[in-house]
Design a protein around this motif. Structure first.
Motif, PDB file in Angstrom:
ATOM      1  N   VAL A   1      18.756  22.650  31.490  1.00 61.03           N
ATOM      2  CA  VAL A   1      17.514  22.331  31.887  1.00 61.03           C
ATOM      3  C   VAL A   1      16.149  21.426  31.233  1.00 61.03           C
ATOM      4  CG1 VAL A   1      15.215  23.111  33.162  1.00 61.03           C
ATOM      5  CG2 VAL A   1      18.067  24.340  33.168  1.00 61.03           C
ATOM      6  N   LEU A   2      15.819  20.240  32.214  1.00 68.40           N
ATOM      7  CA  LEU A   2      14.590  19.680  31.460  1.00 68.40           C
ATOM      8  C   LEU A   2      13.176  19.787  32.638  1.00 68.40           C
ATOM      9  CD1 LEU A   2      13.602  17.563  29.447  1.00 68.40           C
ATOM     10  CD2 LEU A   2      14.271  15.790  31.434  1.00 68.40           C
ATOM     11  N   ASP A   3      12.305  20.302  31.585  1.00 69.23           N
ATOM     12  CA  ASP A   3      11.312  20.683  32.724  1.00 69.23           C
ATOM     13  C   ASP A   3      10.428  19.104  32.558  1.00 69.23           C
ATOM     14  OD1 ASP A   3       8.983  21.455  34.075  1.00 69.23           O
ATOM     15  OD2 ASP A   3       8.837  23.274  32.289  1.00 69.23           O
ATOM     16  N   ILE A   4       9.430  18.375  33.240  1.00 73.78           N
ATOM     17  CA  ILE A   4       8.999  17.063  32.986  1.00 73.78           C
ATOM     18  C   ILE A   4       7.991  17.686  33.476  1.00 73.78           C
ATOM     19  CG2 ILE A   4       8.525  14.754  33.927  1.00 73.78           C
ATOM     20  CD1 ILE A   4      11.091  14.988  34.179  1.00 73.78           C
ATOM     21  N   GLY A   5       6.824  18.122  32.374  1.00 74.95           N
ATOM     22  CA  GLY A   5       5.254  17.946  32.885  1.00 74.95           C
ATOM     23  C   GLY A   5       5.058  20.054  32.485  1.00 74.95           C
ATOM     24  N   THR A   6       5.862  20.347  32.029  1.00 74.18           N
ATOM     25  CA  THR A   6       5.568  21.903  31.897  1.00 74.18           C
ATOM     26  C   THR A   6       4.201  22.752  31.649  1.00 74.18           C
ATOM     27  OG1 THR A   6       6.943  23.467  30.456  1.00 74.18           O
ATOM     28  CG2 THR A   6       5.585  21.532  29.594  1.00 74.18           C
ATOM     29  N   GLY A   7       3.334  21.941  30.878  1.00 75.33           N
ATOM     30  CA  GLY A   7       1.972  22.864  30.645  1.00 75.33           C
ATOM     31  C   GLY A   7       2.499  23.997  29.857  1.00 75.33           C
ATOM     32  N   SER A   8       1.511  25.249  30.908  1.00 76.84           N
ATOM     33  CA  SER A   8       1.986  26.753  29.908  1.00 76.84           C
ATOM     34  C   SER A   8       3.640  26.759  29.363  1.00 76.84           C
ATOM     35  CB  SER A   8       0.732  27.271  30.784  1.00 76.84           C
ATOM     36  OG  SER A   8       2.020  28.006  31.542  1.00 76.84           O
ATOM     37  N   GLY A   9       4.311  25.938  30.439  1.00 74.90           N
ATOM     38  CA  GLY A   9       5.611  26.550  30.040  1.00 74.90           C
ATOM     39  C   GLY A   9       6.247  27.561  31.633  1.00 74.90           C
ATOM     40  N   CYS A  10       5.349  27.793  31.773  1.00 71.82           N
ATOM     41  CA  CYS A  10       5.747  28.573  32.512  1.00 71.82           C
ATOM     42  C   CYS A  10       7.375  28.827  33.432  1.00 71.82           C
ATOM     43  CB  CYS A  10       4.526  29.176  33.672  1.00 71.82           C
ATOM     44  SG  CYS A  10       4.741  27.764  34.853  1.00 71.82           S
ATOM     45  N   ILE A  11       7.219  27.670  34.201  1.00 76.00           N
ATOM     46  CA  ILE A  11       8.728  27.476  34.646  1.00 76.00           C
ATOM     47  C   ILE A  11       9.987  27.236  33.756  1.00 76.00           C
ATOM     48  CG2 ILE A  11       9.978  25.607  35.846  1.00 76.00           C
ATOM     49  CD1 ILE A  11       7.838  24.535  37.273  1.00 76.00           C
ATOM     50  N   ALA A  12       9.838  26.107  33.184  1.00 73.50           N
ATOM     51  CA  ALA A  12      11.036  26.385  31.456  1.00 73.50           C
ATOM     52  C   ALA A  12      10.893  27.969  31.060  1.00 73.50           C
ATOM     53  CB  ALA A  12      10.208  25.710  30.101  1.00 73.50           C
ATOM     54  N   ILE A  13       9.800  28.704  31.000  1.00 76.70           N
ATOM     55  CA  ILE A  13       9.785  29.885  30.182  1.00 76.70           C
ATOM     56  C   ILE A  13      10.903  30.668  31.068  1.00 76.70           C
ATOM     57  CG2 ILE A  13       8.697  32.557  29.390  1.00 76.70           C
ATOM     58  CD1 ILE A  13       6.247  29.856  28.528  1.00 76.70           C
ATOM     59  N   SER A  14       9.980  30.650  32.575  1.00 76.68           N
ATOM     60  CA  SER A  14      10.707  31.693  33.366  1.00 76.68           C
ATOM     61  C   SER A  14      12.020  31.889  33.922  1.00 76.68           C
ATOM     62  CB  SER A  14      10.010  31.736  34.711  1.00 76.68           C
ATOM     63  OG  SER A  14       8.810  32.764  34.852  1.00 76.68           O
ATOM     64  N   ILE A  15      12.492  30.135  33.706  1.00 77.21           N
ATOM     65  CA  ILE A  15      14.014  30.110  33.529  1.00 77.21           C
ATOM     66  C   ILE A  15      14.626  30.483  32.381  1.00 77.21           C
ATOM     67  CG2 ILE A  15      15.890  28.181  33.567  1.00 77.21           C
ATOM     68  CD1 ILE A  15      13.690  26.161  35.150  1.00 77.21           C
ATOM     69  N   LYS A  16      14.349  30.449  31.171  1.00 74.16           N
ATOM     70  CA  LYS A  16      15.024  31.236  30.077  1.00 74.16           C
ATOM     71  C   LYS A  16      14.907  32.992  30.253  1.00 74.16           C
ATOM     72  CE  LYS A  16      16.752  30.385  26.102  1.00 74.16           C
ATOM     73  NZ  LYS A  16      17.759  29.532  25.486  1.00 74.16           N
ATOM     74  N   ASN A  17      14.120  32.696  30.663  1.00 76.63           N
ATOM     75  CA  ASN A  17      14.061  34.580  30.524  1.00 76.63           C
ATOM     76  C   ASN A  17      15.070  34.990  31.801  1.00 76.63           C
ATOM     77  OD1 ASN A  17      12.890  37.183  29.744  1.00 76.63           O
ATOM     78  ND2 ASN A  17      11.710  36.909  32.080  1.00 76.63           N
ATOM     79  N   ILE A  18      15.394  34.377  32.969  1.00 77.26           N
ATOM     80  CA  ILE A  18      16.305  34.804  33.762  1.00 77.26           C
ATOM     81  C   ILE A  18      17.561  34.518  33.450  1.00 77.26           C
ATOM     82  CG2 ILE A  18      16.955  34.025  36.294  1.00 77.26           C
ATOM     83  CD1 ILE A  18      13.988  33.618  36.501  1.00 77.26           C
ATOM     84  N   LYS A  19      17.901  32.988  32.696  1.00 74.57           N
ATOM     85  CA  LYS A  19      19.113  33.093  32.314  1.00 74.57           C
ATOM     86  C   LYS A  19      18.723  32.128  31.073  1.00 74.57           C
ATOM     87  CE  LYS A  19      21.574  31.848  36.024  1.00 74.57           C
ATOM     88  NZ  LYS A  19      22.527  32.855  36.626  1.00 74.57           N
ATOM     89  N   PRO A  20      18.996  33.030  29.732  1.00 74.50           N
ATOM     90  CA  PRO A  20      18.934  32.827  28.911  1.00 74.50           C
ATOM     91  C   PRO A  20      19.979  31.853  27.447  1.00 74.50           C
ATOM     92  CG  PRO A  20      19.464  35.425  28.739  1.00 74.50           C
ATOM     93  CD  PRO A  20      18.993  34.679  30.344  1.00 74.50           C
ATOM     94  N   GLN A  21      21.238  31.614  28.853  1.00 79.20           N
ATOM     95  CA  GLN A  21      22.012  31.345  27.912  1.00 79.20           C
ATOM     96  C   GLN A  21      22.179  29.528  28.284  1.00 79.20           C
ATOM     97  OE1 GLN A  21      22.030  33.063  30.836  1.00 79.20           O
ATOM     98  NE2 GLN A  21      23.160  32.029  32.346  1.00 79.20           N
ATOM     99  N   CYS A  22      20.823  29.445  29.317  1.00 78.68           N
ATOM    100  CA  CYS A  22      20.411  27.873  29.080  1.00 78.68           C
ATOM    101  C   CYS A  22      20.310  27.465  28.050  1.00 78.68           C
ATOM    102  CB  CYS A  22      19.623  27.575  31.036  1.00 78.68           C
ATOM    103  SG  CYS A  22      20.062  28.090  32.255  1.00 78.68           S
ATOM    104  N   SER A  23      20.058  26.129  27.935  1.00 75.86           N
ATOM    105  CA  SER A  23      19.525  25.003  26.877  1.00 75.86           C
ATOM    106  C   SER A  23      18.263  24.392  27.473  1.00 75.86           C
ATOM    107  CB  SER A  23      20.239  24.487  26.003  1.00 75.86           C
ATOM    108  OG  SER A  23      20.017  23.424  25.432  1.00 75.86           O
TER     109      SER A  23
END
Length: 170
Positions: A1-23
């Protein structure tokens, strides 16, 4: 997954929390935002498992930063026209970095760049998700026409407003 314009990281962190196996790779132009996102990642995930990179999505060489392709790209780029600044609630104006909120005179500037990058960065069948200004959803959707994408659609938020555009790379 690529998060462009992550800011505080909330989207990237939420995805990682739900799908920990994702890079997950998260990029932002602001080093300050990346420091906050990295801190949030460590605090919330108890690890530094997200790859944070400082990069400008408007740079024509953006794609060259990545040695791999992605299955999903998500982006919540700056999309509020500066002439709407006065109509926003003060808590938004005073709490959010203006770099993350307001676009130039072209409200599609980031979307155009990211759609172009996505054709090179996504695997075939990969998904692209944008958060959008409700008044520009149709214009963002039109960026996928005559490109290598299919199944493009506008998705409404819980209030019924146009809030997301998604598409699939052929």
């Amino acid at each position: 997954v690529l998060d462009i314009g992550t800011g505080s990281g909330c989207i990237a962190i939420s995805i990682k929390n739900i799908k920990p196996q994702c890079s997950i790779t998260a990029v932002d132009i602001s080093i300050e935002a990346l420091q906050i996102a990295s801190h949030n990642s460590i605090e919330l995930l108890k690890s530094a498992s997200i790859n944070f990179i400082q990069a400008d999505a408007l740079n024509v060489n953006f794609c060259h930063l990545f040695k791999t392709k992605f299955d999903i790209i998500v982006s919540n780029p700056p999309y509020i026209p500066s002439n709407e600044k006065e109509s926003l609630p003060l808590n938004v104006i005073n709490s959010e970095p203006h770099l993350a909120l307001f676009c130039t005179n072209d409200p599609l500037q980031f979307y155009k760049a990211i759609v172009s990058h996505a054709e090179n960065l996504l695997n075939s069948g990969g998904l692209l998700f944008f958060e959008v200004h409700e008044n520009f959803a149709n214009e963002v959707l039109s960026l996928f026409k005559n490109r290598n994408f299919r199944d493009s659609q506008i998705v409404n938020d819980i209030h019924g407003k146009n809030r997301m555009v998604r598409s699939t790379l052929n």
